[in-house]
Each structure stands twice: as C-alpha cells, then as structure tokens.
Scaffold this motif. Structure first.
Motif, PDB file in Angstrom:
ATOM      1  N   LEU A   1      -0.394  12.456  16.913  1.00  0.00           N
ATOM      2  CA  LEU A   1      -1.461  13.420  16.637  1.00  0.00           C
ATOM      3  C   LEU A   1      -1.322  14.036  15.248  1.00  0.00           C
ATOM      4  CD1 LEU A   1      -1.700  15.254  20.099  1.00  0.00           C
ATOM      5  CD2 LEU A   1      -3.284  13.568  19.152  1.00  0.00           C
ATOM      6  N   SER A   2      -0.075  14.155  14.775  1.00  0.00           N
ATOM      7  CA  SER A   2       0.126  14.761  13.457  1.00  0.00           C
ATOM      8  C   SER A   2      -0.485  13.911  12.355  1.00  0.00           C
ATOM      9  CB  SER A   2       1.617  14.967  13.189  1.00  0.00           C
ATOM     10  OG  SER A   2       2.282  13.720  13.091  1.00  0.00           O
ATOM     11  N   LEU A   3      -0.646  12.600  12.614  1.00  0.00           N
ATOM     12  CA  LEU A   3      -1.251  11.719  11.616  1.00  0.00           C
ATOM     13  C   LEU A   3      -2.714  12.079  11.367  1.00  0.00           C
ATOM     14  CD1 LEU A   3       0.233   8.266  12.669  1.00  0.00           C
ATOM     15  CD2 LEU A   3       0.856   9.634  10.682  1.00  0.00           C
ATOM     16  N   LEU A   4      -3.340  12.720  12.350  1.00  0.00           N
ATOM     17  CA  LEU A   4      -4.740  13.121  12.178  1.00  0.00           C
ATOM     18  C   LEU A   4      -4.893  14.140  11.057  1.00  0.00           C
ATOM     19  CD1 LEU A   4      -5.898  13.432  15.908  1.00  0.00           C
ATOM     20  CD2 LEU A   4      -6.372  11.572  14.311  1.00  0.00           C
TER      21      LEU A   4
ATOM     22  N   LYS B   1       3.323  11.853   4.572  1.00  0.00           N
ATOM     23  CA  LYS B   1       3.563  12.095   6.001  1.00  0.00           C
ATOM     24  C   LYS B   1       4.775  11.311   6.484  1.00  0.00           C
ATOM     25  CE  LYS B   1       1.414  14.126   8.421  1.00  0.00           C
ATOM     26  NZ  LYS B   1       1.542  15.521   8.928  1.00  0.00           N
ATOM     27  N   LEU B   2       4.949  10.102   5.969  1.00  0.00           N
ATOM     28  CA  LEU B   2       6.053   9.258   6.415  1.00  0.00           C
ATOM     29  C   LEU B   2       7.410   9.809   5.978  1.00  0.00           C
ATOM     30  CD1 LEU B   2       7.094   6.654   7.722  1.00  0.00           C
ATOM     31  CD2 LEU B   2       6.702   5.489   5.546  1.00  0.00           C
ATOM     32  N   VAL B   3       7.531  10.233   4.734  1.00  0.00           N
ATOM     33  CA  VAL B   3       8.834  10.672   4.227  1.00  0.00           C
ATOM     34  C   VAL B   3       9.135  12.131   4.567  1.00  0.00           C
ATOM     35  CG1 VAL B   3       8.713   9.028   2.321  1.00  0.00           C
ATOM     36  CG2 VAL B   3       7.954  11.384   1.944  1.00  0.00           C
ATOM     37  N   ALA B   4       8.121  12.868   5.042  1.00  0.00           N
ATOM     38  CA  ALA B   4       8.334  14.283   5.360  1.00  0.00           C
ATOM     39  C   ALA B   4       9.463  14.438   6.373  1.00  0.00           C
ATOM     40  CB  ALA B   4       7.041  14.894   5.895  1.00  0.00           C
ATOM     41  N   SER B   5      10.276  15.447   6.156  1.00  0.00           N
ATOM     42  CA  SER B   5      11.456  15.614   7.017  1.00  0.00           C
ATOM     43  C   SER B   5      11.192  16.602   8.151  1.00  0.00           C
ATOM     44  CB  SER B   5      12.649  16.065   6.169  1.00  0.00           C
ATOM     45  OG  SER B   5      12.304  17.214   5.406  1.00  0.00           O
TER      46      SER B   5
ATOM     47  N   GLN C   1       6.732   6.144  13.822  1.00  0.00           N
ATOM     48  CA  GLN C   1       5.743   6.620  12.854  1.00  0.00           C
ATOM     49  C   GLN C   1       5.572   5.618  11.720  1.00  0.00           C
ATOM     50  OE1 GLN C   1       6.466  10.026  10.072  1.00  0.00           O
ATOM     51  NE2 GLN C   1       5.002  11.084  11.405  1.00  0.00           N
ATOM     52  N   ALA C   2       6.685   4.989  11.313  1.00  0.00           N
ATOM     53  CA  ALA C   2       6.630   4.015  10.218  1.00  0.00           C
ATOM     54  C   ALA C   2       5.757   2.826  10.585  1.00  0.00           C
ATOM     55  CB  ALA C   2       8.042   3.555   9.864  1.00  0.00           C
ATOM     56  N   VAL C   3       5.868   2.365  11.821  1.00  0.00           N
ATOM     57  CA  VAL C   3       5.064   1.220  12.265  1.00  0.00           C
ATOM     58  C   VAL C   3       3.575   1.565  12.185  1.00  0.00           C
ATOM     59  CG1 VAL C   3       4.471  -0.244  14.227  1.00  0.00           C
ATOM     60  CG2 VAL C   3       6.869   0.307  13.753  1.00  0.00           C
ATOM     61  N   ILE C   4       3.217   2.757  12.664  1.00  0.00           N
ATOM     62  CA  ILE C   4       1.809   3.174  12.655  1.00  0.00           C
ATOM     63  C   ILE C   4       1.301   3.305  11.223  1.00  0.00           C
ATOM     64  CG2 ILE C   4       0.203   5.009  13.304  1.00  0.00           C
ATOM     65  CD1 ILE C   4       2.067   5.639  15.659  1.00  0.00           C
ATOM     66  N   ILE C   5       2.110   3.923  10.355  1.00  0.00           N
ATOM     67  CA  ILE C   5       1.682   4.147   8.972  1.00  0.00           C
ATOM     68  C   ILE C   5       1.598   2.830   8.210  1.00  0.00           C
ATOM     69  CG2 ILE C   5       2.425   5.144   6.766  1.00  0.00           C
ATOM     70  CD1 ILE C   5       3.235   7.626   8.252  1.00  0.00           C
ATOM     71  N   ILE C   6       2.517   1.902   8.468  1.00  0.00           N
ATOM     72  CA  ILE C   6       2.459   0.586   7.814  1.00  0.00           C
ATOM     73  C   ILE C   6       1.166  -0.134   8.198  1.00  0.00           C
ATOM     74  CG2 ILE C   6       3.481  -1.713   7.799  1.00  0.00           C
ATOM     75  CD1 ILE C   6       6.213  -0.392   7.909  1.00  0.00           C
TER      76      ILE C   6
ATOM     77  N   PHE D   1       7.228  -3.189  -1.667  1.00  0.00           N
ATOM     78  CA  PHE D   1       6.774  -1.922  -1.103  1.00  0.00           C
ATOM     79  C   PHE D   1       7.545  -1.559   0.166  1.00  0.00           C
ATOM     80  CE2 PHE D   1       4.004  -0.122   2.245  1.00  0.00           C
ATOM     81  CZ  PHE D   1       3.903   1.174   1.747  1.00  0.00           C
ATOM     82  N   LEU D   2       7.708  -2.516   1.062  1.00  0.00           N
ATOM     83  CA  LEU D   2       8.402  -2.239   2.326  1.00  0.00           C
ATOM     84  C   LEU D   2       9.853  -1.831   2.082  1.00  0.00           C
ATOM     85  CD1 LEU D   2       7.006  -5.162   4.525  1.00  0.00           C
ATOM     86  CD2 LEU D   2       6.377  -2.747   4.618  1.00  0.00           C
ATOM     87  N   VAL D   3      10.525  -2.523   1.159  1.00  0.00           N
ATOM     88  CA  VAL D   3      11.913  -2.158   0.833  1.00  0.00           C
ATOM     89  C   VAL D   3      11.953  -0.782   0.180  1.00  0.00           C
ATOM     90  CG1 VAL D   3      13.954  -2.783  -0.511  1.00  0.00           C
ATOM     91  CG2 VAL D   3      12.575  -4.573   0.567  1.00  0.00           C
ATOM     92  N   SER D   4      11.043  -0.556  -0.760  1.00  0.00           N
ATOM     93  CA  SER D   4      10.995   0.726  -1.454  1.00  0.00           C
ATOM     94  C   SER D   4      10.668   1.861  -0.499  1.00  0.00           C
ATOM     95  CB  SER D   4       9.949   0.665  -2.577  1.00  0.00           C
ATOM     96  OG  SER D   4       9.899   1.878  -3.278  1.00  0.00           O
ATOM     97  N   MET D   5       9.829   1.594   0.495  1.00  0.00           N
ATOM     98  CA  MET D   5       9.472   2.614   1.471  1.00  0.00           C
ATOM     99  C   MET D   5      10.697   3.058   2.270  1.00  0.00           C
ATOM    100  SD  MET D   5       6.868   2.238   4.699  1.00  0.00           S
ATOM    101  CE  MET D   5       8.076   1.222   5.556  1.00  0.00           C
TER     102      MET D   5
END
Length: 243
Positions: A1-4, A49-53, A93-98, A124-128
């Motif tokens: 839901l936070s992705l919204l 959103k992905l890197v947020a801690s 979350q990473a799977v959804i964002i990818i 990109f995937l490695v850098s992510m």
C-alpha cells in the motif's frame, strides 16, 4: 500500500515539468527533454521508495528502551541483524518495484524510442542492489544520533528529506549549480538514486556505468567502516536500562 504514495509526487512532478517546458523556448532543460525528465521523475520516485530505510526509529527504540541489551550479551552483531531485517523487508518490495520500472521502461522505449540495451538493465539491477546497501549504511550512521540526543524523531525525518533531495530523488542532480554538483561527486548520496536512474535511462555509457558500480563498492566499504566506528563510539555511551 505504501507504493501508492508514489503516485502523488509523480503526478506533481509531471505537471511541474510540463509547465516548465511549456514556458521554455528550448526543447531541453538541464540536458533533459520533456519525456526524459518525466521518465527520470517516475523512476527516481520508485528508487526513492526502494532505498528508503525507516529502521532508524527501531534503532532509537532499542537504544532508549533497552532492546539493545540482548545484542550486547549475545554473539549477534547488531548491524548485521539490522541489515538482514532490512534486506528481508526490501526483497518483496524490490520485486514489485522492478516490475513497475520494467513496465515504465518498456512503455517509454515503445513510445519515445528510449535508448536502452540489455547491458543497461544488467548494470541497473546490480547498481540497484548496491544502492540499497549503501543507503542502509548511510541511514545506519544517521541512526547513531540516538546515542547522543534524547528526542531524535524530527532529526530522522529532516535527514530523510534532505538525503532524498541531494540523492536525486526529487530532482535530478543536474539542476544544482555546477559547484554543488562538483561537491556531490565526492559524496556517496548521488550513487543511491541519481546515478542508478541514469543507468536505466541509457544516459550513461557502459564505461560510465561500470565507473558508477566501482564507486558504489568503494563507498559501501567506506561507509561500512564509518558506521562501525560510529556504532562502537555510541555503544560506549550506552546505559543499559529496561528491556
């Protein structure tokens, strides 16, 4: 839901940059066309959103309420515990964002002939992954403030917003004055969002992408040492209570 929650800043960015380009006589602004800027805004919002801690508040709670006690008397490294929890939470979350990034990238490639190859996606995937780890270490350093200050919630909120801005999560780093950009080159923050987005957008050559990956590794090593030193220094000030 936070992705919204990504929808609202993305829509705001779209109308903002659309208005800016309409008022400009040039087809490019800060080296970006309108479609490139919107693409950057969408992908940077997802990366932010992905890197947020957010685990800083849990660290603060452990320090203030004695939850740290069990890590002191047991052979469990607190930082390794935290990064294990962090990566575990980020995995789904990473799977959804990818998937979302892939959808946006394919759409842009079809509509605007986005210059991106398979090698860009691999970089990109490695850098992510490196960006997630690097941002964790930066946030872990910030969380050690809890050893020094009683009320740190506002500091965590302020630092999160500040780091998001200078990392390129709100606007591309290119909009800052050249002097500020030169300073940012010697700091780790741009390698958590800005550089990663420019890899997937095809704005970087293969050599530049490799350079980003190398610099991410170097900064991960540096921040690992810094976070470890800050944590050890903070533990010396820790008073075990509660728990």
């Amino acid at each position: 839901l936070s992705l919204l929650s990504i929808i609202f800043p993305a829509v705001t960015q779209y109308f903002f940059w659309t208005a800016v380009f309409k008022c400009s006589s040039s087809a490019t602004i800060y080296g970006y066309t309108h479609s490139q800027m919107i693409f950057y805004s969408l992908i940077s919002a997802l990366m932010a959103k992905l890197v947020a801690s957010g685990f800083e508040y849990e660290v603060n709670d452990d320090i203030k309420n004695g939850g740290l006690n069990k890590f002191i008397v047991k052979p469990i490294g607190y930082m390794f515990y935290r990064i294990s929890c962090f990566l575990g939470e980020k995995s789904i979350q990473a799977v959804i964002i990818i998937v979302l990034i892939g959808f946006v990238t394919v759409l842009y490639k079809i509509l605007f002939d986005l210059n991106i190859a398979l090698i860009n996606i691999i970089f990109f995937l490695v850098s992510m992954i490196f960006a997630i780890i690097l941002n964790f270490l930066i946030s872990f350093c910030v969380s050690t403030i809890a050893f020094l200050v009683d009320e740190v919630s506002y500091l965590f909120a302020m630092s999160a917003m500040f780091l998001n801005i200078i990392s390129g999560g709100v606007l591309p780093v290119d909009v800052f004055p050249s002097v500020v950009q030169d300073i940012f080159k010697f700091l780790p923050f741009r390698y958590t969002i800005y550089s990663v987005v420019n890899i997937v957008s095809g704005r970087m050559s293969n050599m530049q992408s490799i350079e980003v990956l190398v610099l991410q590794i170097i900064w991960i090593l540096i921040m690992s040492v810094v976070s470890n030193l800050l944590w050890k220094s903070g533990v010396k000030k820790y008073t075990a209570a509660g728990g």
